[in-house]
Enzyme design. Sequence first.
Site, PDB file in Angstrom:
ATOM      1  N   TYR A  15       0.847  -1.201   0.000  1.00  0.00           N
ATOM      2  CA  TYR A  15       0.000   0.000   0.000  1.00  0.00           C
ATOM      3  C   TYR A  15       0.882   1.251   0.000  1.00  0.00           C
ATOM      4  CZ  TYR A  15      -3.656  -3.393   0.737  1.00  0.00           C
ATOM      5  OH  TYR A  15      -4.499  -4.474   0.578  1.00  0.00           O
ATOM      6  N   GLY A  52      -4.567 -12.601  14.386  1.00  0.00           N
ATOM      7  CA  GLY A  52      -5.589 -12.188  13.437  1.00  0.00           C
ATOM      8  C   GLY A  52      -6.781 -13.114  13.452  1.00  0.00           C
TER       9      GLY A  52
HETATM   10  C1  LIG Z   1      -9.818 -10.764   6.779  1.00  0.00           C
HETATM   11  C2  LIG Z   1      -8.473 -10.151   6.919  1.00  0.00           C
HETATM   12  C3  LIG Z   1      -8.315  -8.794   6.728  1.00  0.00           C
HETATM   13  C4  LIG Z   1      -7.052  -8.196   6.865  1.00  0.00           C
HETATM   14  N1  LIG Z   1      -6.929  -6.827   6.763  1.00  0.00           N
HETATM   15  C5  LIG Z   1      -5.766  -6.224   7.084  1.00  0.00           C
HETATM   16  C6  LIG Z   1      -5.680  -4.809   7.215  1.00  0.00           C
HETATM   17  O1  LIG Z   1      -6.660  -4.065   7.085  1.00  0.00           O
HETATM   18  N2  LIG Z   1      -4.470  -4.275   7.508  1.00  0.00           N
HETATM   19  C7  LIG Z   1      -3.360  -5.046   7.685  1.00  0.00           C
HETATM   20  O2  LIG Z   1      -2.278  -4.505   7.937  1.00  0.00           O
HETATM   21  N3  LIG Z   1      -3.431  -6.395   7.606  1.00  0.00           N
HETATM   22  C8  LIG Z   1      -4.604  -7.002   7.345  1.00  0.00           C
HETATM   23  N4  LIG Z   1      -4.698  -8.370   7.367  1.00  0.00           N
HETATM   24  C9  LIG Z   1      -3.533  -9.165   7.815  1.00  0.00           C
HETATM   25  C10 LIG Z   1      -3.638  -9.420   9.335  1.00  0.00           C
HETATM   26  O3  LIG Z   1      -3.459  -8.234  10.082  1.00  0.00           O
HETATM   27  C11 LIG Z   1      -2.595 -10.437   9.815  1.00  0.00           C
HETATM   28  O4  LIG Z   1      -1.315  -9.926   9.597  1.00  0.00           O
HETATM   29  C12 LIG Z   1      -2.733 -11.779   9.117  1.00  0.00           C
HETATM   30  O5  LIG Z   1      -4.081 -12.220   9.144  1.00  0.00           O
HETATM   31  C13 LIG Z   1      -1.853 -12.846   9.767  1.00  0.00           C
HETATM   32  O6  LIG Z   1      -2.312 -13.107  11.061  1.00  0.00           O
HETATM   33  P1  LIG Z   1      -3.139 -14.474  11.377  1.00  0.00           P
HETATM   34  O7  LIG Z   1      -2.356 -15.567  10.715  1.00  0.00           O
HETATM   35  O8  LIG Z   1      -3.139 -14.543  12.873  1.00  0.00           O
HETATM   36  O9  LIG Z   1      -4.493 -14.345  10.785  1.00  0.00           O
HETATM   37  C14 LIG Z   1      -5.938  -8.988   7.186  1.00  0.00           C
HETATM   38  C15 LIG Z   1      -6.116 -10.371   7.375  1.00  0.00           C
HETATM   39  C16 LIG Z   1      -7.369 -10.964   7.256  1.00  0.00           C
HETATM   40  C17 LIG Z   1      -7.523 -12.442   7.513  1.00  0.00           C
END
Ligand SMILES: Cc1cc2nc3c(=O)[nH]c(=O)nc-3n(C[C@H](O)[C@H](O)[C@H](O)COP(=O)(O)O)c2cc1C
Length: 369
Positions: A175, A336
């Site tokens: 971004y 997340g």
């Molecule tokens: C549905 C969804 C939306 C996400 N939106 C963002 C976001 O708005 N900004 C961001 O920096 N990362 C975003 N991510 C990445 C998460 O912040 C995180 O880094 C990623 O899900 C890995 O963590 P996890 O394995 O615990 O899910 C998103 C992830 C998911 C699953």
Amino acid sequence: MIDVAPLFRPYKLRGLALANRIVMAPMTRARSPGGFPNDDNVAYYARRAAGEVGLILSEGTLTRRRGAGNDAGIPLFCGERPLAGWQRVIDAVHAAGGKMGPQLWHQGMRRDPGTGHFPDAPSDGPSGLDLHGERVADEPSESEVLDMAQAYADAAGDAKRLGFDCIELHGAHGYLIDEFFWERTNRRTDRFGGSIERRAEFAAECIRRCRLAVGELPILIRISQWKATDYTAKVATTPHELERWVGVLAKAGVDAIHCSQRRILEPEFPSVDGPRGLNLAGWVKKLSGLPTISVGSVGLTSEFLGAFRGEGSSVGKLDETIERLDRGEFDLVAVGRALLQDPEWSLKVKAGRHNELRDYDAKALQTYF
Ligand SMILES: Cc1cc2nc3c(=O)[nH]c(=O)nc-3n(C[C@H](O)[C@H](O)[C@H](O)COP(=O)(O)O)c2cc1C
């Protein structure tokens, strides 16, 4: 039985006292029609605060630049109605005992023209290049670049006024801020382009302007090597380059760096310190001296991009993540999908209710719970 105590040690980030080391990772849901947080959004965050998440980072929320976002369901962080909605969010989170900061987001050239809250607005980027490095627009002037930076600072000032506890700049995943970091998308020849230090200068400008707007409130920045369009991309290919990159952010006054990885246990420079070497947050902490947040598949067996293809993930082990936290490799752990699935994740882990932890079901993306 694993000892989860290191996850539940209090932490102080600048002046902000956090009850534990668990951070809710920012997760876009695009479930705010009209661009303002609604009753469901308020309840969603309040549930995570009641579930004893140490620090909640909001879903990415858009700055006032009209070309900042690609979906009219993403909440804005500007204007009367969105800010009134965010006021309700932070009041509800505080009433439930939580701490929270908005993640300030501008999608840059990843936004497709003709989308979002203001479809007619052009997309912003450092050099008018898309993420493949193809020219799709003119390079913006320096004064336009400074207005992009000021837009984050205006949102940061509003966050402080509403009573949020910190702010996070979204500087990852390809971004806007990351497009300045990345050589492929930044070909500027002024002070915002060239060496890695100069490509970090836009982020530094954002941080300095945010500092003027928020005073003592902690300022976080999220960075990543990978881009949503290229998982093998690297801004820094060596520890030395990483040191130069994050050194600029540290000097600008950022308080913590949130290092986005898809898998928390993946070493960043295995040729330097081996296959079980430091992860990105470990290296950034070592090289910058700043607190870091680590993230990626915590408590689950597979990484998050599958969630966008409708894939679930099974409950995974926490042992090594907790050991690394305990050793001080990083300071905070962002979670997340496990928290999207289950607002009580933190409570269950703390109480040793491991058999009650739930697999991640991709349907959690569609619900508010
Ligand atoms: C549905 C969804 C939306 C996400 N939106 C963002 C976001 O708005 N900004 C961001 O920096 N990362 C975003 N991510 C990445 C998460 O912040 C995180 O880094 C990623 O899900 C890995 O963590 P996890 O394995 O615990 O899910 C998103 C992830 C998911 C699953």
